[in-house]
Each structure stands twice: as structure tokens, then as C-alpha cells.
Design a protein around this motif. Structure first.
Motif, PDB file in Angstrom:
ATOM      1  N   LYS A   9      54.131  -9.613 -37.102  1.00  0.00           N
ATOM      2  CA  LYS A   9      55.355 -10.519 -36.556  1.00  0.00           C
ATOM      3  C   LYS A   9      55.388  -9.989 -35.012  1.00  0.00           C
ATOM      4  O   LYS A   9      55.263  -8.928 -34.536  1.00  0.00           O
ATOM      5  N   PRO A  10      55.551 -11.103 -34.237  1.00  0.00           N
ATOM      6  CA  PRO A  10      55.593 -10.751 -32.785  1.00  0.00           C
ATOM      7  C   PRO A  10      56.945 -10.285 -32.537  1.00  0.00           C
ATOM      8  O   PRO A  10      57.953 -10.540 -33.282  1.00  0.00           O
ATOM      9  N   ALA A  11      57.270  -9.368 -31.597  1.00  0.00           N
ATOM     10  CA  ALA A  11      58.458  -8.751 -31.015  1.00  0.00           C
ATOM     11  C   ALA A  11      58.682  -9.218 -29.712  1.00  0.00           C
ATOM     12  O   ALA A  11      57.890  -9.122 -28.753  1.00  0.00           O
ATOM     13  N   ASP A  36      63.478 -14.531 -39.477  1.00  0.00           N
ATOM     14  CA  ASP A  36      62.638 -13.498 -39.596  1.00  0.00           C
ATOM     15  C   ASP A  36      61.314 -13.522 -39.303  1.00  0.00           C
ATOM     16  O   ASP A  36      60.602 -12.587 -39.482  1.00  0.00           O
ATOM     17  N   ARG A  37      61.037 -14.686 -38.577  1.00  0.00           N
ATOM     18  CA  ARG A  37      59.666 -14.851 -38.133  1.00  0.00           C
ATOM     19  C   ARG A  37      59.124 -13.940 -36.786  1.00  0.00           C
ATOM     20  O   ARG A  37      57.936 -13.856 -36.527  1.00  0.00           O
ATOM     21  N   ILE A  38      60.133 -13.622 -36.151  1.00  0.00           N
ATOM     22  CA  ILE A  38      59.999 -12.860 -34.983  1.00  0.00           C
ATOM     23  C   ILE A  38      60.958 -11.700 -34.832  1.00  0.00           C
ATOM     24  O   ILE A  38      62.259 -11.969 -35.198  1.00  0.00           O
ATOM     25  N   ASP A  39      60.550 -10.428 -34.531  1.00  0.00           N
ATOM     26  CA  ASP A  39      61.588  -9.420 -34.298  1.00  0.00           C
ATOM     27  C   ASP A  39      61.911  -9.471 -32.859  1.00  0.00           C
ATOM     28  O   ASP A  39      61.422  -9.759 -31.935  1.00  0.00           O
ATOM     29  N   ARG A  80      57.616  -0.695 -25.354  1.00  0.00           N
ATOM     30  CA  ARG A  80      56.359  -0.629 -25.816  1.00  0.00           C
ATOM     31  C   ARG A  80      56.242  -1.396 -27.477  1.00  0.00           C
ATOM     32  O   ARG A  80      55.188  -1.581 -27.871  1.00  0.00           O
ATOM     33  N   ARG A  81      57.502  -1.476 -28.178  1.00  0.00           N
ATOM     34  CA  ARG A  81      57.399  -2.048 -29.443  1.00  0.00           C
ATOM     35  C   ARG A  81      57.258  -3.659 -29.193  1.00  0.00           C
ATOM     36  O   ARG A  81      56.733  -4.400 -30.052  1.00  0.00           O
ATOM     37  N   ALA A  82      57.495  -4.181 -27.932  1.00  0.00           N
ATOM     38  CA  ALA A  82      57.633  -5.607 -27.793  1.00  0.00           C
ATOM     39  C   ALA A  82      56.091  -6.317 -27.458  1.00  0.00           C
ATOM     40  O   ALA A  82      55.442  -5.549 -26.706  1.00  0.00           O
ATOM     41  N   ASP A  83      55.993  -7.306 -28.045  1.00  0.00           N
ATOM     42  CA  ASP A  83      54.661  -7.826 -27.691  1.00  0.00           C
ATOM     43  C   ASP A  83      55.100  -8.871 -26.418  1.00  0.00           C
ATOM     44  O   ASP A  83      54.192  -9.135 -25.546  1.00  0.00           O
ATOM     45  N   VAL A  84      56.244  -9.485 -26.180  1.00  0.00           N
ATOM     46  CA  VAL A  84      56.680 -10.329 -24.977  1.00  0.00           C
ATOM     47  C   VAL A  84      57.760  -9.662 -24.651  1.00  0.00           C
ATOM     48  O   VAL A  84      58.907  -9.472 -25.383  1.00  0.00           O
ATOM     49  N   VAL A  85      58.125  -9.304 -23.335  1.00  0.00           N
ATOM     50  CA  VAL A  85      59.240  -8.893 -22.473  1.00  0.00           C
ATOM     51  C   VAL A  85      59.616 -10.028 -21.481  1.00  0.00           C
ATOM     52  O   VAL A  85      59.150 -10.442 -20.472  1.00  0.00           O
ATOM     53  N   VAL A  86      60.801 -10.351 -21.897  1.00  0.00           N
ATOM     54  CA  VAL A  86      61.483 -11.456 -21.105  1.00  0.00           C
ATOM     55  C   VAL A  86      62.591 -10.628 -20.152  1.00  0.00           C
ATOM     56  O   VAL A  86      63.361 -10.487 -20.703  1.00  0.00           O
ATOM     57  N   THR A  87      62.399 -10.792 -18.937  1.00  0.00           N
ATOM     58  CA  THR A  87      63.296 -10.143 -18.118  1.00  0.00           C
ATOM     59  C   THR A  87      64.133 -11.320 -17.477  1.00  0.00           C
ATOM     60  O   THR A  87      63.627 -12.356 -17.221  1.00  0.00           O
ATOM     61  N   GLY A  99      48.795  -4.929 -21.086  1.00  0.00           N
ATOM     62  CA  GLY A  99      48.781  -5.310 -22.273  1.00  0.00           C
ATOM     63  C   GLY A  99      49.924  -6.185 -22.822  1.00  0.00           C
ATOM     64  O   GLY A  99      49.877  -6.925 -23.864  1.00  0.00           O
ATOM     65  N   LYS A 100      51.073  -6.247 -22.229  1.00  0.00           N
ATOM     66  CA  LYS A 100      52.175  -6.844 -22.674  1.00  0.00           C
ATOM     67  C   LYS A 100      52.370  -8.098 -22.019  1.00  0.00           C
ATOM     68  O   LYS A 100      52.011  -8.188 -20.760  1.00  0.00           O
ATOM     69  N   ARG A 101      53.018  -9.182 -22.542  1.00  0.00           N
ATOM     70  CA  ARG A 101      53.105 -10.210 -21.839  1.00  0.00           C
ATOM     71  C   ARG A 101      54.637 -10.284 -21.189  1.00  0.00           C
ATOM     72  O   ARG A 101      55.655 -10.031 -21.836  1.00  0.00           O
TER      73      ARG A 101
END
Length: 138
Positions: A9-11, A36-39, A80-87, A99-101
Motif C-alpha cells: 500500500k502506498p503511504a 484502505d487502499r492508501i495509508d 520515512r514511512r511515506a512514499d509521497v510527501v505533500v507539503t 527516494g521519496k516523491r
């Protein structure tokens, strides 16, 4: 067919300064639209005491309850846990890991604005979250 492997699951982590408006609305929409498809996580570099009451009201109009939401402090573990970080306007307060988006959404801060002014911000967030869900669940 349900995929029960949680590690696939992407986070997504939404970050704004106070974690009281924009990031809470975005997290609310993402939970609502992706199930529940995305954390989903949200945090702030300087979290407020409570979620913005006008943001709560704006989301209630969409059938999304943010009453139980609590602003949280941004930690490096959360990033660290996230795959995508939206600021959303937190500038250099957000730690950057390779390595993070990262996406930066330029959104008006709803703090101190009346409901009429918060609705367009909410609707902009919804459009962006819908695009993100489509991308991450494709």
C-alpha cells in the motif's frame, strides 16, 4: 479481489505548518476517497492546539468528519514511512529523504478565513487528492 498485503500500500503524508487546515482536509479527502487502499498521515512543523473549526465545517458539508482529528508534530519517522510527501507551505521545515516523491501544493492557508473563503480551498484540495488517488491506485 482484495489485496491484503499491507506493505504494497502506498503511504501519503500531508504536511503544513499547523496541521490544522489544509493538511487535515487533504487527509480527510484521501481517507474518504481511497478507503484502505492508501495509508494516510498528516502532520505539522508547528502543530496547532486543534483543527481549524472552519475547515471542520467545510469538510462536514462534504460528509467528511474531522471532529476527531488532532494536529500532530512532524517527525522524520513519518517522512520515512511515506512514499509521497505533500507539503503545503511548510518550506524548509520538511525533512527531505532521497527516494521519496515530494509535491508542494500551493494553497491559501484557511486560518482566520470565513467558510465562504475556505470552500474554494477545500474544492482545490479535493481535485488534487482525486488526481493523487487516481495515480496511486492505477
Amino acid at each position: 479481489m482484495m489485496d491484503t498485503v499491507t506493505s504494497s500500500k502506498p503511504a501519503v503524508l500531508f504536511v503544513c505548518v499547523h496541521n490544522a487546515g489544509r493538511s487535515q482536509m487533504a487527509a480527510g479527502y484521501l481517507r474518504h476517497l481511497a478507503g484502505d487502499r492508501i495509508d494516510v498521515f498528516s502532520a505539522g512543523s508547528e502543530p496547532a492546539d486543534r483543527v481549524n473549526a472552519v475547515a471542520v465545517a467545510a469538510m462536514a458539508e462534504e460528509g467528511i468528519d474531522l471532529l476527531g482529528a488532532q494536529p500532530a508534530i512532524l517527525t522524520t519517522d513519518a517522512v520515512r514511512r511515506a512514499d509521497v510527501v505533500v507539503t503545503m507551505g511548510c518550506g524548509d521545515a520538511c525533512p527531505v529523504f532521497p527516494g521519496k516523491r515530494y509535491e508542494d501544493w500551493e494553497l491559501t492557508d484557511p486560518a482566520g478565513l470565513p467558510l465562504e473563503a475556505v470552500r474554494p480551498i477545500r474544492d482545490d484540495i479535493r481535485r488534487r487528492v482525486e488526481d493523487l488517488v487516481a495515480e496511486l491506485t492505477a
